[in-house]
Write a protein that holds these residues in place. Structure first.
Motif: not given
Ligand code: AR6
Length: 173
Positions: A9-10, A23, A30, A32-33, A121, A123-124, A160
């Motif tokens: 967990d980051l 974003n 949502g 990691v943000d 990139g 995730g979402a 990942l």
């Molecule tokens: N620690 C490490 N990695 C994580 C954590 C965590 N606590 N939580 C999720 N991840 P994403 P994106 C991973 O969707 O694709 C947001 O809503 C997750 O499993 O967070 O760049 C922003 O506000 C995935 O592998 O980022 C933007 O709207 C990785 O982090 C949008 O999502 C990235 O997933 C950005 O999308």
């Protein structure tokens, strides 16, 4: 100067700078943000609002990076970057690479010695694990990383983690 990977967990990763997959609004979301904002507390959102009022009134462009303080996180800074959204047809790997390059540029300017990244990139925004890992590892390995001692990728899923570990092993081969 090392590059390594961890499964975890980051928000719990002690580092000088934690990179946020944000974003363009910088106002949270949502993934990691959301997790970083929740763990940091309201100071992080306030710092992001300040960036929007001053430096980036129209939002942070895709592939750019900007730093704030880190609130209650175990870090001095959060570096916010915006990945390309594949679901919106943004499929340019160069923009994804730019997130890593610009984040490390900013980290170097701040004087950060340790930097931790999520899989931007992946995730979402819809990037598949092998591509996200290949672009991330190749870009960080190619960066001069002046003054930075360690870059760690903190991956949230086994899939990942395996993809990033395979890319790192390829660098050593
Ligand atoms: N620690 C490490 N990695 C994580 C954590 C965590 N606590 N939580 C999720 N991840 P994403 P994106 C991973 O969707 O694709 C947001 O809503 C997750 O499993 O967070 O760049 C922003 O506000 C995935 O592998 O980022 C933007 O709207 C990785 O982090 C949008 O999502 C990235 O997933 C950005 O999308």
């Amino acid at each position: 100067m090392s590059i390594d990977v961890a499964l975890g967990d980051l928000t719990r990763e002690p580092a000088d700078a934690l990179v946020n997959a944000a974003n363009s609004t910088l106002l949270g979301g949502g993934g990691v943000d959301g997790a970083l904002h929740a763990a940091a507390g309201p100071a992080l959102l306030e710092a992001c609002r300040r960036i929007r009022r001053t430096q980036w009134p129209d939002g942070l462009p895709v592939g750019e990076a900007v730093a704030t303080g880190a609130g209650n996180l175990p870090a001095r800074w959060v570096i916010h970057t915006v990945g390309p959204n594949r679901h919106r047809g943004q499929a340019d790997e160069g923009l994804l690479a730019s997130c890593y390059t610009r984040s490390l540029d900013v980290a170097g300017q701040l004087g950060a010695h340790t930097v931790a990244f999520p899989a931007i990139g992946a995730g979402a925004y819809g990037w598949d694990a092998p591509t996200a890992a290949r672009v991330a590892v190749a870009t960080v390995a190619a960066h001069p990383r002046t003054g930075i001692d360690r870059v760690r990728f903190v991956l949230f899923t086994q899939r990942l983690y395996d993809a990033f570990r395979a890319e790192l092993a390829g660098l050593d081969a």
